[in-house]
Design a protein around this motif. Sequence first.
Motif, PDB file in Angstrom:
ATOM      1  N   GLU A  42     -12.598  -7.250 -45.933  1.00  0.00           N
ATOM      2  CA  GLU A  42     -12.967  -5.841 -45.959  1.00  0.00           C
ATOM      3  C   GLU A  42     -13.727  -5.527 -47.243  1.00  0.00           C
ATOM      4  OE1 GLU A  42      -9.051  -3.934 -43.774  1.00  0.00           O
ATOM      5  OE2 GLU A  42      -9.116  -3.997 -45.956  1.00  0.00           O
ATOM      6  N   MET A  43     -14.615  -4.531 -47.151  1.00  0.00           N
ATOM      7  CA  MET A  43     -15.342  -4.130 -48.347  1.00  0.00           C
ATOM      8  C   MET A  43     -15.809  -2.688 -48.208  1.00  0.00           C
ATOM      9  SD  MET A  43     -18.683  -5.759 -50.287  1.00  0.00           S
ATOM     10  CE  MET A  43     -19.712  -5.725 -48.855  1.00  0.00           C
ATOM     11  N   THR A  44     -15.726  -1.966 -49.307  1.00  0.00           N
ATOM     12  CA  THR A  44     -16.340  -0.655 -49.445  1.00  0.00           C
ATOM     13  C   THR A  44     -17.315  -0.772 -50.610  1.00  0.00           C
ATOM     14  OG1 THR A  44     -14.340   0.440 -48.667  1.00  0.00           O
ATOM     15  CG2 THR A  44     -15.933   1.802 -49.861  1.00  0.00           C
ATOM     16  N   CYS A  45     -18.533  -0.295 -50.402  1.00  0.00           N
ATOM     17  CA  CYS A  45     -19.546  -0.478 -51.432  1.00  0.00           C
ATOM     18  C   CYS A  45     -20.559   0.655 -51.430  1.00  0.00           C
ATOM     19  CB  CYS A  45     -20.272  -1.803 -51.233  1.00  0.00           C
ATOM     20  SG  CYS A  45     -21.175  -1.916 -49.672  1.00  0.00           S
ATOM     21  N   LEU A  46     -21.301   0.715 -52.502  1.00  0.00           N
ATOM     22  CA  LEU A  46     -22.503   1.530 -52.558  1.00  0.00           C
ATOM     23  C   LEU A  46     -23.677   0.585 -52.380  1.00  0.00           C
ATOM     24  CD1 LEU A  46     -21.746   3.816 -55.640  1.00  0.00           C
ATOM     25  CD2 LEU A  46     -21.769   4.496 -53.229  1.00  0.00           C
ATOM     26  N   LEU A  47     -24.607   0.952 -51.532  1.00  0.00           N
ATOM     27  CA  LEU A  47     -25.827   0.170 -51.326  1.00  0.00           C
ATOM     28  C   LEU A  47     -27.012   1.021 -51.755  1.00  0.00           C
ATOM     29  CD1 LEU A  47     -25.159  -1.332 -47.802  1.00  0.00           C
ATOM     30  CD2 LEU A  47     -25.181  -2.562 -49.977  1.00  0.00           C
ATOM     31  N   LYS A  63     -25.440  -8.179 -36.737  1.00  0.00           N
ATOM     32  CA  LYS A  63     -24.374  -7.750 -35.823  1.00  0.00           C
ATOM     33  C   LYS A  63     -23.198  -7.239 -36.643  1.00  0.00           C
ATOM     34  CE  LYS A  63     -21.261  -9.640 -32.311  1.00  0.00           C
ATOM     35  NZ  LYS A  63     -20.949 -10.855 -31.518  1.00  0.00           N
ATOM     36  N   HIS A  64     -22.542  -6.208 -36.127  1.00  0.00           N
ATOM     37  CA  HIS A  64     -21.327  -5.679 -36.752  1.00  0.00           C
ATOM     38  C   HIS A  64     -20.128  -6.199 -35.962  1.00  0.00           C
ATOM     39  CE1 HIS A  64     -23.506  -3.025 -39.399  1.00  0.00           C
ATOM     40  NE2 HIS A  64     -24.289  -2.737 -38.385  1.00  0.00           N
ATOM     41  N   PRO A  65     -19.367  -7.158 -36.531  1.00  0.00           N
ATOM     42  CA  PRO A  65     -18.217  -7.690 -35.792  1.00  0.00           C
ATOM     43  C   PRO A  65     -17.094  -6.657 -35.653  1.00  0.00           C
ATOM     44  CG  PRO A  65     -18.469  -8.821 -37.907  1.00  0.00           C
ATOM     45  CD  PRO A  65     -19.593  -7.854 -37.780  1.00  0.00           C
ATOM     46  N   GLU A  66     -17.042  -5.702 -36.558  1.00  0.00           N
ATOM     47  CA  GLU A  66     -16.075  -4.600 -36.505  1.00  0.00           C
ATOM     48  C   GLU A  66     -16.851  -3.306 -36.760  1.00  0.00           C
ATOM     49  OE1 GLU A  66     -12.850  -4.678 -35.809  1.00  0.00           O
ATOM     50  OE2 GLU A  66     -12.668  -6.856 -35.713  1.00  0.00           O
ATOM     51  N   ILE A  67     -16.161  -2.189 -36.687  1.00  0.00           N
ATOM     52  CA  ILE A  67     -16.817  -0.906 -36.949  1.00  0.00           C
ATOM     53  C   ILE A  67     -17.411  -0.895 -38.365  1.00  0.00           C
ATOM     54  CG2 ILE A  67     -14.708   0.197 -37.754  1.00  0.00           C
ATOM     55  CD1 ILE A  67     -15.687   2.801 -36.449  1.00  0.00           C
ATOM     56  N   GLU A  68     -18.589  -0.311 -38.484  1.00  0.00           N
ATOM     57  CA  GLU A  68     -19.216  -0.089 -39.788  1.00  0.00           C
ATOM     58  C   GLU A  68     -19.361   1.413 -39.959  1.00  0.00           C
ATOM     59  OE1 GLU A  68     -23.378  -1.275 -41.846  1.00  0.00           O
ATOM     60  OE2 GLU A  68     -23.390   0.324 -40.355  1.00  0.00           O
ATOM     61  N   VAL A 126     -18.613   1.211 -45.529  1.00  0.00           N
ATOM     62  CA  VAL A 126     -17.267   0.667 -45.350  1.00  0.00           C
ATOM     63  C   VAL A 126     -17.332  -0.386 -44.244  1.00  0.00           C
ATOM     64  CG1 VAL A 126     -14.867   1.180 -44.763  1.00  0.00           C
ATOM     65  CG2 VAL A 126     -16.227   2.869 -46.021  1.00  0.00           C
ATOM     66  N   TYR A 127     -16.954  -1.618 -44.597  1.00  0.00           N
ATOM     67  CA  TYR A 127     -16.987  -2.738 -43.656  1.00  0.00           C
ATOM     68  C   TYR A 127     -15.580  -3.288 -43.471  1.00  0.00           C
ATOM     69  CZ  TYR A 127     -21.935  -2.770 -44.900  1.00  0.00           C
ATOM     70  OH  TYR A 127     -23.233  -2.416 -45.127  1.00  0.00           O
ATOM     71  N   ARG A 128     -15.186  -3.496 -42.218  1.00  0.00           N
ATOM     72  CA  ARG A 128     -13.910  -4.161 -41.930  1.00  0.00           C
ATOM     73  C   ARG A 128     -14.083  -5.672 -41.896  1.00  0.00           C
ATOM     74  NH1 ARG A 128     -11.185  -0.581 -37.210  1.00  0.00           N
ATOM     75  NH2 ARG A 128      -9.900   0.714 -38.583  1.00  0.00           N
ATOM     76  N   LYS A 129     -15.281  -6.109 -41.573  1.00  0.00           N
ATOM     77  CA  LYS A 129     -15.660  -7.521 -41.599  1.00  0.00           C
ATOM     78  C   LYS A 129     -17.126  -7.559 -42.017  1.00  0.00           C
ATOM     79  CE  LYS A 129     -12.048  -9.700 -39.592  1.00  0.00           C
ATOM     80  NZ  LYS A 129     -10.953  -8.869 -40.016  1.00  0.00           N
ATOM     81  N   PRO A 130     -17.572  -8.645 -42.653  1.00  0.00           N
ATOM     82  CA  PRO A 130     -18.985  -8.726 -43.067  1.00  0.00           C
ATOM     83  C   PRO A 130     -19.938  -8.749 -41.870  1.00  0.00           C
ATOM     84  CG  PRO A 130     -17.677 -10.485 -44.070  1.00  0.00           C
ATOM     85  CD  PRO A 130     -16.804  -9.815 -43.054  1.00  0.00           C
ATOM     86  N   ASN A 131     -21.119  -8.175 -42.072  1.00  0.00           N
ATOM     87  CA  ASN A 131     -22.161  -8.262 -41.053  1.00  0.00           C
ATOM     88  C   ASN A 131     -22.537  -9.721 -40.830  1.00  0.00           C
ATOM     89  OD1 ASN A 131     -22.328  -5.470 -40.990  1.00  0.00           O
ATOM     90  ND2 ASN A 131     -24.051  -5.382 -42.394  1.00  0.00           N
ATOM     91  N   THR A 145     -25.524 -16.025 -40.745  1.00  0.00           N
ATOM     92  CA  THR A 145     -24.891 -15.978 -42.061  1.00  0.00           C
ATOM     93  C   THR A 145     -24.187 -14.636 -42.197  1.00  0.00           C
ATOM     94  OG1 THR A 145     -26.918 -15.124 -43.075  1.00  0.00           O
ATOM     95  CG2 THR A 145     -26.577 -17.522 -43.136  1.00  0.00           C
ATOM     96  N   ALA A 146     -23.125 -14.591 -42.989  1.00  0.00           N
ATOM     97  CA  ALA A 146     -22.349 -13.368 -43.129  1.00  0.00           C
ATOM     98  C   ALA A 146     -22.505 -12.780 -44.521  1.00  0.00           C
ATOM     99  CB  ALA A 146     -20.866 -13.656 -42.856  1.00  0.00           C
ATOM    100  N   GLY A 147     -22.392 -11.463 -44.598  1.00  0.00           N
ATOM    101  CA  GLY A 147     -22.333 -10.763 -45.877  1.00  0.00           C
ATOM    102  C   GLY A 147     -23.651 -10.551 -46.576  1.00  0.00           C
TER     103      GLY A 147
END
Length: 131
Positions: free
Chosen positions: A49-54, A66-71, A114-119, A128-130
């Motif tokens: 999981e990750m919460t970030c500013l982009l 692809k978003h494996p979980e909700i973004e 907010v990511y529950r899993k990396p893109n 590739t992820a993240g």
Amino acid sequence: MTALIDRPARHEGTVGGSTYVKPSQMDWKPTRFEKISIKVLYEDAEKREMTCLLKLEPGAHVPFHKHPEIEQSFVLEGSVEDHDGVATAGDYIWRKPGSLHENWSAGGAVLLAVYRKPNIYYDAGRETAGF
């Protein structure tokens, strides 16, 4: 008239249960994508999981992924768009698990994401992820 709530005489908070983060004191870190930088506010490597500013500089492009979980994203500054629409400062976007898209920002943007899993990115014929 306001009703009184029956409460125990004393509550005690969990000392050390809150983590205060000061993004204004953090440096923007580069990502593997040109014109996109990041400030990681929260990360749980085990749960992925990750919460970030982009920060997307003008002309930034986030490649097809692809978003494996909700973004969930909240636009703080500027605007970002994809095939579904344009989000400007104050807009909130959430994407369904399994959704596919790319996005870009012509004039730049800052997002809280907010990511529950990396893109999962599809580049050079491999996944590739993240960031």
